[in-house]
Design a protein around this motif. Structure first.
Motif: not given
Length: 314
Positions: A2-22
């Motif tokens: 999955e590719i998630i494109k992000i523009h700053h500021p990040i959307d207030n509703n953004f949430k990543n449900n699964n914990k990850c190693v980044l």
């Protein structure tokens, strides 16, 4: 992946449900050093049964900090191919951030709270020299900014394989035409993607028809010269010899072109999207006294190319 494109500021509703190693970085080239960072993150992710994720950027961060030339704006690995390499390395999710002034102008703690916490990270992995904005935004200080909310792993690449591996080294060797060193730094053949377009058909007149390859203006290419290559069209790969140059035998003001003579091949491939693996530099570009001398040299280049592949198969 999955590719998630992000523009700053990040959307207030953004949430990543699964914990990850980044794993964090621009990863231009995804050379052996970058691969070590990603493999370390993957090792941790497997051990903890978590997703492996990447935080990377849609263009070079240096664009924000200073004026750079069109040549310097080029990348070793364009985003489409970079994403494919991430997927091959086992990455499940890519956070692709638009690297803008506002993004880099965050304080380190703002970056952590706005991005890493909302990415739901368990562990953050990067090279020891990785930075994420201001002067104090480095991996050494990341532990303090995390405040115990996630683990931090800094990967030391200073003596990796007893040599300096960096995107700067890859770009330098591309500019020198030293494809052998480039491929050693990458751990794979340097690859470019392009489109077959019409040229002046001089190669066909010389008995060496070529596929003229149009590349993105943002693709870093090897220096002018003659190279041994593999070219992939669809799902088939062919041997060839490539020329990057100005065709100086036919004039001093020609534009730089990329042309490939595909060995033992006779098919119309205009409009095909192709990939090119750059394997070896045969020689530099030479201005010949006439067409006969050029044809003689092309014959020697072809022999070298065939011998190269014969030795490889042997």
């Amino acid at each position: 992946m999955e590719i998630i494109k992000i523009h700053h500021p990040i959307d207030n509703n953004f949430k990543n449900n699964n914990k990850c190693v980044l794993a964090m970085g621009y990863f231009d080239g995804i050379h052996l050093g970058h691969q070590k960072v990603i493999e370390k993150a993957k090792e941790i992710a497997i051990k903890k049964n978590l997703d492996l994720a990447i935080l990377t950027y849609d263009h070079k961060p240096s664009i924000v900090y200073k004026q750079i030339s069109s040549h310097e704006r080029r990348s070793i690995t364009l985003n489409d191919y970079k994403m494919k390499l991430f997927k091959n390395l086992g990455v499940k999710k890519v956070f692709l951030v638009n690297y803008s002034f506002d993004f880099q102008n965050q304080s380190p703690i703002e970056f952590v709270n706005n991005y890493l916490i909302r990415f739901n990270v368990d562990t953050v992995v990067a090279g020891v020299d990785h930075t994420y904005g201001s002067k104090d935004a480095d991996m050494k200080n990341m532990i303090g900014y995390s405040d115990g909310r996630f683990d931090v792993c800094a990967v030391d690449l200073s003596s990796f394989n007893d040599k300096k591996i960096s995107s700067t080294a890859v770009r330098h060797n591309l500019d020198q035409g030293d494809i052998k060193t480039v491929n050693n730094l990458l751990g794979r053949p340097f690859k470019t993607l392009g489109l077959v377009v019409h040229g002046l058909a001089r190669g066909r007149e010389l008995g060496y028809p070529t596929a003229n390859i149009e590349h993105s203006e943002f693709q870093w290419l090897p220096s002018i010269g003659i190279y041994v290559v593999n070219i992939t069209i669809g799902d088939k790969t062919y041997n060839g010899m490539a020329s990057i140059g100005r065709n100086v035998t036919f004039g001093d003001k020609n534009p730089i072109t990329v042309e490939i003579n595909i060995l033992d091949f006779d098919h119309n491939i205009y409009g095909e999207n192709v990939s090119i693996d750059w394997l070896y530099r045969i020689r530099g570009e030479v201005k010949f006294d006439g067409v006969d001398t050029l044809i003689n040299q092309l014959s020697m280049d072809e022999k070298f190319t065939r011998d190269f592949f014969n030795k490889k198969r042997g």
